[in-house]
Design an enzyme around this catalytic site. Sequence first.
Site: not given
Ligand code: NVA
Ligand code: CP
Length: 332
Positions: A231, A135, A272, A108, A138, A317
Amino acid sequence: MKVDLYNRDFLKLLDYTSEEIRYLLDLAKDFKKKKKQGIAHRYLEGKNVALLFEKTSTRTRCSFEVASYDLGMNVSFIDSKSSQMGAKESIKDTARVLSRLYDGIEYRGFSQEIVETLALYSSVPVWNGLTDEFHPTQMLADLLTIEEKLSRLDGVSLTYMGDARNNMGNSLMIASAKMGLNFTACAPSSLFPSPALVEEAKKIAAKSGGSVTLEEDPAEAVKNADVIYTDIWVSMGESDDVWENRIKLLYPYQVNSSLFAKAKDDAIFMHCLPSFHNRETRIGNDIASRFGINEMEVTDEIFESERSVVFDEAENRMHTIKAVMYATMKKN
Ligand code: NVA
Ligand code: CP
């Protein structure tokens, strides 16, 4: 033809066919059933996986960990502060070192290019746990949740409200196109996905029977929606300075009861997570004090309503990540 994903990376849904995505969803359903029935499935006993996190996480990290334990594997959690990754060691070298020690690597972080480089130099499967652009794990959880709640994917109308050029907007557009959903991105045009990706998604949708629409008017965007998805307005890695402008741009796109009243009667709400639906977080509280809004992308009323399936989504998930690890690590 039989689907075989052994040794494949899982970097974005664009790399996977609809049949392969279908296979992963069915595998996840099977794992979910086994877990609920208490049937052990330690099919990858003794294997080791590395979880690389350059951004924070609750769901993704915990899902990879629990799924690994259920499959009989061991995990190492590695972040950029306590490892050499990034500062003293390139991604290319990190990939080659970790491939000698581990049987699979989750990443990540920031640009999609980083996870693609990691995969290029890795001899074991690499899974994308979120980048700025995509992602994909997800998406599997979201597709599984939609299918569980609406009993189909084909022809489902999904409207995504908010920053549609972020990882979630991009990914939902591609996932919908692959699986025959009618996807609508609803945002001011400055926050639409890139024209190149929209073109690509439209070509994919033409084959699956789905569709891709960009719409600036919230009422128009949700009028046939089965799913309303949103989101957070500012994603990880973005500067704090963008909040003011983003709130201005996206406040009219908030998911609230008046928007929901314009969708189908049985429309569901998805997110998400994490979400700013009240003041009960440090950032949520800070934004409330600075800009005078107690709720952001979704109101607490919708988040807590019976239409909201966000915690089923969060649980899924784990089942879907388990399917990805199993399918890419287990030789048939
Ligand atoms: N768009 C958000 C998704 C988090 C799961 C981010 O990248 O922070
Ligand atoms: N939805 C998601 O990816 O959550 P986290 O940032 O907690 O992993």
